[in-house]
Scaffold this motif. Structure first.
Motif, short mmCIF file in Angstrom:
data_model
loop_
_atom_site.label_atom_id
_atom_site.label_comp_id
_atom_site.label_asym_id
_atom_site.label_seq_id
_atom_site.Cartn_x
_atom_site.Cartn_y
_atom_site.Cartn_z
N LYS A 260 104.32 -25.75 98.09
CA LYS A 260 103.53 -25.11 96.98
C LYS A 260 102.41 -24.47 97.28
O LYS A 260 101.74 -23.75 96.72
N LEU A 264 106.71 -21.06 98.50
CA LEU A 264 107.55 -21.03 96.96
C LEU A 264 107.54 -19.82 96.54
O LEU A 264 108.47 -19.44 95.60
N ALA A 288 111.92 -34.10 95.55
CA ALA A 288 111.17 -33.34 94.67
C ALA A 288 111.17 -31.87 95.13
O ALA A 288 111.08 -31.14 94.35
N ALA A 289 111.08 -31.72 96.52
CA ALA A 289 111.14 -30.48 97.04
C ALA A 289 112.47 -29.71 96.42
O ALA A 289 112.25 -28.48 96.16
N GLU A 291 114.16 -30.10 94.06
CA GLU A 291 114.10 -29.72 92.47
C GLU A 291 113.19 -28.44 92.30
O GLU A 291 113.63 -27.72 91.61
N GLU A 292 112.07 -28.41 93.04
CA GLU A 292 111.26 -27.26 92.87
C GLU A 292 112.20 -25.96 93.49
O GLU A 292 111.77 -24.86 92.67
N ILE A 293 112.67 -26.00 94.15
CA ILE A 293 113.30 -24.84 94.99
C ILE A 293 114.56 -24.50 93.76
O ILE A 293 114.81 -23.33 93.50
N LYS A 294 115.28 -25.51 93.44
CA LYS A 294 116.42 -25.35 92.38
C LYS A 294 115.88 -24.72 91.15
O LYS A 294 116.55 -23.75 90.58
N ALA A 295 114.71 -25.26 90.63
CA ALA A 295 114.14 -24.78 89.32
C ALA A 295 113.66 -22.85 89.48
O ALA A 295 113.64 -22.43 88.51
N ARG A 296 113.91 -22.58 90.78
CA ARG A 296 113.48 -21.35 91.10
C ARG A 296 114.73 -20.57 91.50
O ARG A 296 114.68 -19.49 91.96
N LYS A 310 120.81 -32.18 94.10
CA LYS A 310 120.02 -30.53 93.79
C LYS A 310 120.63 -29.57 94.74
O LYS A 310 120.54 -28.47 94.57
#
Ligand code: F6R
Length: 361
Positions: A260, A264, A288-289, A291-296, A310
């Motif tokens: 982040k 990212l 959690a990381a 998830e952040e990647i998947k969300a993008r 994920k």
């Protein structure tokens, strides 16, 4: 002689179970839950006097040294870090008599490492070598050390020697730990873990078909991100170097915790991420990381001890002791680099612009 393999890289990746068996052989002392390293030339009193450890190497050997530094800190609780030998040499480093210096080199001939060793010795430091080629310049110049016994490595890109070097650091860390505060029980636990490695490596290698299929998805990538945390970070760095060298696909390694703070911004469907996700105390953080990647909408390949929801694909590797997990987690990624390069028609054993041993500055 490639012994039925099409490239030395493939042969050398395939030899890793036997190679690890060789580095362990004859060194383990079950009675005292420690290891004997005859060539170290460091008695127990001297070992106890070491206040700090500085590991020097280049390229893959530097990455092996980064894992080695973590193993030493974890098992022996001696502050340790690794630095590229070339950088160290040019920054007029403070050379401290209570620091133990360790030079790491497969060939034992890399000029930047040799020159660092000579400079250190000129300043009165004690230098050990962790070297593969017996009788090489760095092995001769060092005050003592341990051979990694990977056997001859012909492919320019280092694979089995990386693994054996990390195992050699495991032995050294255990030895130093047992002269200090590592308990008999922990010594025994680590020894049992080391003994499990050859079989676990064979298990990973037996799943080559799965990895070969996966490689198909990466041949079109222009750039890839490799992430890991603490123990997983040097694994990510080495995997990223391997992919770059042999496939010429650009790759960058980042600590997952730094995502982040910059990288990212790069995440999108065309920028795949390879994530090292061990089942240790950082598992939730790593998830959690993901998830952040998947969300993008980033595509994710995880190397983990169990399926990661994920991730688009998980390569499941056998679990060892937490400290020893990094030894195994990079191995499927050597195969991924190999098969990606093969599909792209690269000159696998002799990548462009590279030489096996860099004996010039
Ligand atoms: C990576 C690679 C290089 C070497 C580096 C150090 O696959 O082959 O990065 O690791 O040039 O070489 P040695 O270990 O012989 O000192």
């Amino acid at each position: 002689d490639m012994g039925g393999h099409d490239t030395y890289m493939h042969k050398e990746i395939s030899e890793q179970a036997e190679a690890v068996d060789r580095v362990l052989r004859g060194r383990i002392d079950d009675r005292f839950s420690t290891v004997h390293l005859g060539g170290l030339n460091l008695d127990a009193r001297e070992a106890r006097g070491v206040r700090r450890i500085k590991i020097l190497g280049c390229g893959t050997s530097y990455h092996a040294g980064q894992i080695g530094a973590q193993l030493i800190e974890e098992l022996a609780r001696i502050p340790a870090d690794a630095e590229p030998a070339s950088e160290f040499r040019y920054r007029n480093p403070v050379v401290d008599p209570d620091t133990l210096y360790i030079a790491v080199s497969q060939s034992g001939e890399t000029y930047d490492v040799l020159a660092a060793v000579q400079e250190l010795k000129r300043k009165g430091a004690r230098v050990l070598g962790v070297v593969n080629v017996v009788g090489s310049a760095i092995a001769r110049e060092a005050d003592g050390g341990l051979y990694v016994h990977a056997g001859p490595e012909v492919c320019v890109v280092s694979t089995k020697c990386f693994t054996n070097t990390v195992v050699a650091f495991g032995l050294l860390a255990l030895h130093l730990g047992r002269t200090r505060d590592l308990s008999v029980a922990d010594g025994r636990r680590i020894i049992a873990g080391l003994r499990r490695l050859p079989e676990q490596i064979a298990d990973i290698l037996s799943r080559e078909d799965e990895i070969e299929k996966l490689a198909e998805e990466f041949t079109g990538a222009r750039s890839m991100l490799f992430i890991g945390r603490v123990r997983g970070y040097p694994v990510a760095r080495e995997a990223s170097l391997k992919l770059k060298e042999v496939s010429y696909i650009h790759a960058e390694a980042y600590p997952a915790s730094e995502l982040k703070h910059g990288p990212l911004a790069l995440i999108e469907p065309a920028m795949p991420t390879v994530a090292i996700v061990p089942d240790d105390d950082l598992l939730e953080k790593n998830r959690a990381a993901l998830e952040e990647i998947k969300a993008r909408e980033g595509k994710i390949l995880a190397v983990a001890h169990r399926e990661q929801e994920k991730a688009d694909h998980t390569i499941v590797v056998p679990k060892n002791e937490d400290e020893l997990d990094p030894i195994l987690m990079g191995i499927p990624l050597q195969l991924l680099a190999y098969h990606t390069a093969l599909k792209l028609g690269r000159d696998i054993d002799k990548p462009r612009n590279l030489a096996k041993s860099v004996t010039v500055e």
